[in-house]
Structures are given as C-alpha cells and as structure tokens.
Design an enzyme around this catalytic site. Structure first.
Site, PDB file in Angstrom:
ATOM      1  N   PHE A 144       0.859  -1.187   0.000  1.00 39.99           N
ATOM      2  CA  PHE A 144       0.000   0.000   0.000  1.00 39.99           C
ATOM      3  C   PHE A 144       0.892   1.232   0.000  1.00 39.99           C
ATOM      4  O   PHE A 144       1.727   1.413   0.872  1.00 39.99           O
ATOM      5  CB  PHE A 144      -0.914   0.022   1.220  1.00 39.99           C
ATOM      6  N   ASP A 248       0.340   0.966 -20.228  1.00 43.99           N
ATOM      7  CA  ASP A 248      -1.000   1.570 -20.133  1.00 43.99           C
ATOM      8  C   ASP A 248      -0.913   2.825 -19.273  1.00 43.99           C
ATOM      9  O   ASP A 248      -1.620   2.968 -18.273  1.00 43.99           O
ATOM     10  CB  ASP A 248      -1.982   0.562 -19.537  1.00 43.99           C
TER      11      ASP A 248
END
Length: 363
Positions: A144, A248
C-alpha cells in the site's frame, strides 16, 4: 503460472518505499477508462469471511507477518476490479479482487510490477500474492502506497520513466512469457524478433480483428490492414531496442507518494527475458516487460504529459528520428482498444489516424 503463486515467499511487506505531430491535428476523444470509477467493493469479500474461507486474510496473518487485521475499507475500484485497504498491526495492504476473472490477469500484473520494481527507478507497488477466491474470481495483494496530494512533478516523472526504459535491454525480442490484458482486452505476447512485425500483428492487427468481429466493421479493418502493410518507412532512421514498458500509462495510473516522488501502477506489460530467466522468475514472482520505448506515449492523450515531461525524458532517452511522425501510430492502438471496450465514440479518432497515415505514406 499456477494460481495461488506466492510472489514473495516468506518475506514481510516492504516499508520502503512536447513534441508536435507532423500529421494533421485532430480533436482528441475524451478518455473514458471507466464511467463508474468508484464502484463499491464486491460483496464476495464479505461472503468469503462469512464462509470462514478467506485466502486474503490467511496470507496477511501468516506470510504477511500481521497478527491482527484492524479494519477493511473500500477505496473504490474501476470497471474491472474492486479495491480495498486492509489495515493491520504490520501496516496497510492494498488488495484488488475480481469476482469473475481467474488469477491469470493478476499474475500478469504482478510479473510486470515486480519487473518495474526491480529496476530501482520509478516507484511502483510491490506485489506480494496472487490467488483464487473460493467463491470464484481472484485477488492480488500488494504494497500500500500512501499517495500525495498531486500527481507530482512532470520532470521527475519523465526522468524516472526514461530510467526505467533504459534499465532493461534484451536480445530475446518483443513479447512476454504469458498473454496479458489492457483493461479487459487480451494482449497477445508471442515472442517476436522484429518490433514492427510485433506491433503490426499483436497490437494493431489484433485490435482491428476484434473490431471486425465485434462490430462487423469491415471499413476500419480493411483500411487498418492497408496501413499495417506500409508502416515500415515510419521507422526509417530509428534505433529500435526492446526496453521495459508500463504499457498503459494514463492519468489514472500515475500518482505521487507523500514525498512527491512519481508512482505508476496497473501495468499492461510486454516483455523481454530469456526463457531460462522466466522459469526462475515465475518461482520468485519476477519478470519484466518490453517494447519500443515510444509506445509508452500511446495514452498521452489521456495522461496529460507536458513539455517538462518530454524535456526530462529525452535527456535520458534521446529522441529518435521520426518520433513526431510515429507518435499517432502509438495512439492508434489505444483508440482502437477504447473503441472495442467502450463503443463507437472512439471510432472516428481511430479511423482519422488510419486515413491520415495512408495519405502520408502514399505521398
């Protein structure tokens, strides 16, 4: 690669952390990665807990080195996946789940993330675990990263991205050990020695065939095939070397951490290593991604790259002859993908690029 592969076995979570085109300009379509970009978390996560069969919780409380999960909260998601933050006494974890698709998609993402992480250039979340959900679907657990309040400095992003591109070269060619996805569209990654052949067949050609099958669009297919057969002159004078790509890179996949350093995530990678290296990497959760570096700018219409970004990038990775002429060729792949994912609103932009190139190459 088998499901439930431990990406970092027996390790605890890490706490470390504008060129103008020579083609005629056209109005750019609005980027629409997902009309419902903040969906609620899938109820299947709660169902798993009720069933007492939760591989996410099991990993966090064992290999993740946590003794207690203090809370789970949704942090949104996109068209394809749901996302949650797991707060524990060992720190937070980021978890993505998909209730319909097996672990193959997340395995490809994990391989790409670990490859980018290993370059020690731009920051990416370190993946820890990919697996199947007992109620169907799959999950990925990763580091995270607490994001800052902005997307960070454009110069730093350009420099760090170029450092990543420069970090990994290959004599294997262009491709990836597994097929992966861009959004929910499959990407075929068969190893190919020649970049122009790879991009023509496995990127543009595949999207054109998909449009033909999905919409019966023979016009864009036929004109696109005509373009594909004639694109080689666009690469005259350019040095084509396989390098590590994200694949991407749009605004939703770019952020910064609390120190202001750039962060990229959610890759759609295509890659380089020798087969022997790949076998080793599958065990350890490591691989890399590879293609022509200019292909990274294919989502620039949806990424907001400015002059500072390009200036910093080209200081590290010098601009190749013909860059301006090729730039829209890489936009075309993503316009075609948006057409196939979201419908006819993107068709005109894709067709416009195809027709402009046909005219340019015929001159």
């Amino acid at each position: 690669m088998a499901a439930n592969v431990a990406l970092l076995p027996s390790s605890s979570p890490s706490t470390t952390p504008a060129a103008s085109s020579l083609l005629p300009r056209r109005p750019l379509s609005r980027c629409r990665r997902c009309p419902e970009s903040r969906r609620r978390a899938s109820p299947r996560v709660a169902v798993m807990a009720a069933l007492g069969d939760d591989p996410i919780r099991e990993w966090i409380l064992s290999e993740g080195k946590a003794r207690q999960i203090k809370g789970i909260r949704s942090i949104g998601g996109g068209c394809i996946n749901s996302a949650q933050r797991y707060d524990t006494d060992a720190g937070p974890f980021f978890v993505k789940t998909n209730s319909r698709i097996g672990p193959e998609m997340f395995e490809g993402e994990a391989l790409g993330l670990k490859a980018m992480y290993d370059t020690k250039s731009i920051r990416v979340p370190l993946p820890y675990k990919v697996g199947s959900l007992p109620t169907g679907g799959s999950f990925i657990i990763m580091e995270f990263i607490e994001f800052g309040r902005s997307r960070g400095d454009q110069s730093a992003l350009g420099r760090k991205l170029a450092e990543m591109h420069r970090a990994a070269k290959s004599d294997k060619g262009y491709g990836f050990p597994v097929d992966n996805t861009i959004g929910s569209t499959p990407q075929i990654n068969t190893w190919t020695a020649d970049w122009i052949e790879f991009y023509s067949e496995h990127r543009l050609g595949y999207q054109l065939e998909l449009a033909s099958r999905r919409y019966g669009d023979s016009a864009i297919y036929e004109k696109g095939q005509r373009l594909i057969k004639n694109i080689r002159p666009l690469f005259d004078g350019a040095v084509l070397e396989p390098c590590l790509l994200h694949g991407d890179l749009w605004s939703g996949n770019i952020s910064s951490d609390t120190n202001g350093d750039p962060v990229i995530l959610d890759p759609a990678c295509y890659s380089i290593y020798s087969q022997q290296t790949i076998y080793k990497d599958i065990i350890t959760g490591s691989a890399t991604a590879d293609g022509h570096n200019e292909a990274e700018f294919g989502m620039s219409w949806c990424a907001g790259f400015g002059g500072d970004f390009y200036d910093a990038y080209f200081q590290v990775m010098p601009k190749q002859p013909g860059f301006e002429k090729r730039r829209d060729l890489y936009l075309l792949y993503h316009y075609l993908n948006h057409y196939n994912l979201f419908g006819s609103g993107y068709r005109s932009s894709a067709m416009s690029i195809i027709e402009d190139y046909i005219c340019l190459l015929a001159a």
